[in-house]
Design an enzyme around this catalytic site. Sequence first.
Site, short mmCIF file in Angstrom:
data_model
loop_
_atom_site.label_atom_id
_atom_site.label_comp_id
_atom_site.label_asym_id
_atom_site.label_seq_id
_atom_site.Cartn_x
_atom_site.Cartn_y
_atom_site.Cartn_z
N VAL A 108 19.73 65.98 45.51
CA VAL A 108 21.00 65.33 45.22
C VAL A 108 22.03 65.63 46.30
O VAL A 108 21.93 66.63 47.02
CB VAL A 108 21.55 65.77 43.83
CG1 VAL A 108 20.61 65.35 42.72
CG2 VAL A 108 21.78 67.28 43.78
N GLU B 225 28.45 78.93 43.22
CA GLU B 225 27.43 78.16 43.97
C GLU B 225 27.50 76.70 43.58
O GLU B 225 27.81 76.37 42.43
CB GLU B 225 26.04 78.68 43.60
CG GLU B 225 25.58 79.89 44.42
CD GLU B 225 24.75 79.46 45.62
OE1 GLU B 225 25.00 78.39 46.19
OE2 GLU B 225 23.84 80.23 45.97
N ASP B 226 27.16 75.83 44.52
CA ASP B 226 27.07 74.41 44.20
C ASP B 226 25.89 74.13 43.28
O ASP B 226 26.02 73.47 42.26
CB ASP B 226 26.96 73.57 45.49
CG ASP B 226 25.92 74.11 46.47
OD1 ASP B 226 25.20 75.10 46.15
OD2 ASP B 226 25.80 73.54 47.58
N ASP C 258 18.71 76.15 42.75
CA ASP C 258 17.46 75.40 42.83
C ASP C 258 16.31 76.36 42.52
O ASP C 258 16.03 76.64 41.35
CB ASP C 258 17.38 74.77 44.23
CG ASP C 258 16.21 73.83 44.41
OD1 ASP C 258 15.67 73.34 43.42
OD2 ASP C 258 15.84 73.57 45.57
N ARG D 96 28.86 65.49 51.86
CA ARG D 96 29.57 66.53 51.10
C ARG D 96 30.87 65.99 50.53
O ARG D 96 31.38 66.49 49.54
CB ARG D 96 29.90 67.73 52.01
CG ARG D 96 28.69 68.49 52.52
CD ARG D 96 29.16 69.79 53.16
NE ARG D 96 28.17 70.40 54.02
CZ ARG D 96 27.20 71.22 53.59
NH1 ARG D 96 27.10 71.49 52.31
NH2 ARG D 96 26.36 71.76 54.44
N LYS E 137 19.23 73.33 38.64
CA LYS E 137 17.94 72.61 38.73
C LYS E 137 16.88 73.55 38.19
O LYS E 137 16.07 74.10 38.94
CB LYS E 137 17.67 72.32 40.20
CG LYS E 137 17.48 70.88 40.56
CD LYS E 137 16.94 70.78 41.96
CE LYS E 137 17.73 69.86 42.83
NZ LYS E 137 17.18 69.78 44.20
N ASP F 271 24.89 68.42 50.65
CA ASP F 271 24.67 67.58 51.82
C ASP F 271 23.21 67.19 52.03
O ASP F 271 22.30 67.82 51.49
CB ASP F 271 25.13 68.31 53.08
CG ASP F 271 24.14 69.40 53.50
OD1 ASP F 271 23.82 70.27 52.65
OD2 ASP F 271 23.65 69.37 54.64
N GLY G 99 28.45 74.49 50.76
CA GLY G 99 28.37 73.57 49.63
C GLY G 99 29.39 73.78 48.53
O GLY G 99 29.66 72.88 47.74
P1 IMP Z 1 17.83 77.93 46.18
O1 IMP Z 1 17.81 79.22 46.95
O2 IMP Z 1 16.49 77.24 46.22
O3 IMP Z 1 18.35 78.07 44.77
O4 IMP Z 1 18.74 76.94 46.99
C1 IMP Z 1 20.09 76.95 46.92
C2 IMP Z 1 20.68 76.14 48.05
O5 IMP Z 1 19.80 75.09 48.51
C3 IMP Z 1 21.92 75.43 47.55
O6 IMP Z 1 23.05 76.27 47.65
C4 IMP Z 1 21.97 74.22 48.42
O7 IMP Z 1 22.63 74.53 49.62
C5 IMP Z 1 20.52 73.89 48.72
N1 IMP Z 1 20.01 72.85 47.82
C6 IMP Z 1 19.14 73.01 46.79
N2 IMP Z 1 18.90 71.84 46.17
C7 IMP Z 1 19.66 70.91 46.82
C8 IMP Z 1 19.86 69.51 46.62
O8 IMP Z 1 19.31 68.83 45.74
N3 IMP Z 1 20.74 68.91 47.49
C9 IMP Z 1 21.37 69.58 48.48
N4 IMP Z 1 21.21 70.89 48.68
C10 IMP Z 1 20.36 71.56 47.86
#
Ligand code: IMP
Length: 189
Positions: A163, A109-110, A113, A175, A141, A169, A54
């Site tokens: 998103v 990081e993109d 979450d 992407r 987020k 993606d 991402g």
């Molecule tokens: P986390 O571990 O929950 O913070 O997730 C991080 C990863 O989940 C990101 O690097 C993304 O690859 C994916 N991700 C989380 N939210 C989204 C979203 O809204 N769209 C697409 N990918 C997401």
Amino acid sequence: METRTETWKDSIGADLDRILFTEEQIKQKVVEIGREITRDYRGRRPLLVGILNGCFPFIADLARSIREYVEVDFMSVSSYGGGLQSGGVVRILKDLNQGIQGRNVILVEDIIDTGLTARYLLDNLLTRRPASLELCALLDKSEARAEVVPIRYVGFECPHEFVVGYGLDYNGLYRNLPCVGVLKPEAMG
Ligand code: IMP
């Protein structure tokens, strides 16, 4: 001049319900973050560590906005759980090509979450004894946060919605959208 976002409207951009962050807003924000990093890391040759897949548009634009020597390396991780939510269990699929002891590392990081992926990566990288370690994310987020992760450089606060675009993606697609937006429900069917 027609923006790239406009040219996308007739193709995969038509799958978007709405745009949250335009190409222009993102471009502007990335330049601002690049300026901040340039100022903070003067003479320290930071190592940008991008998390694939991402991060690719973001890290490419960010690196080019930094007016200092930088190095770039990548990691790839998978989080079990699948679907739209990350599961919290992280596995390293591709590790860094180099050691980071004594380096000034910026994890790129993109989106953050739940924060589980970033927390795991920060803990993992800290065991390798970098001189400093900071986190940079285009999107935050924060409503979904389950782990405390200090984000030193952040682009935008992102609503608690799924998103796509600018690296993010859905099932491997979108992407390459130059903006970030929310898909129409029928595009996620
Ligand atoms: P986390 O571990 O929950 O913070 O997730 C991080 C990863 O989940 C990101 O690097 C993304 O690859 C994916 N991700 C989380 N939210 C989204 C979203 O809204 N769209 C697409 N990918 C997401």
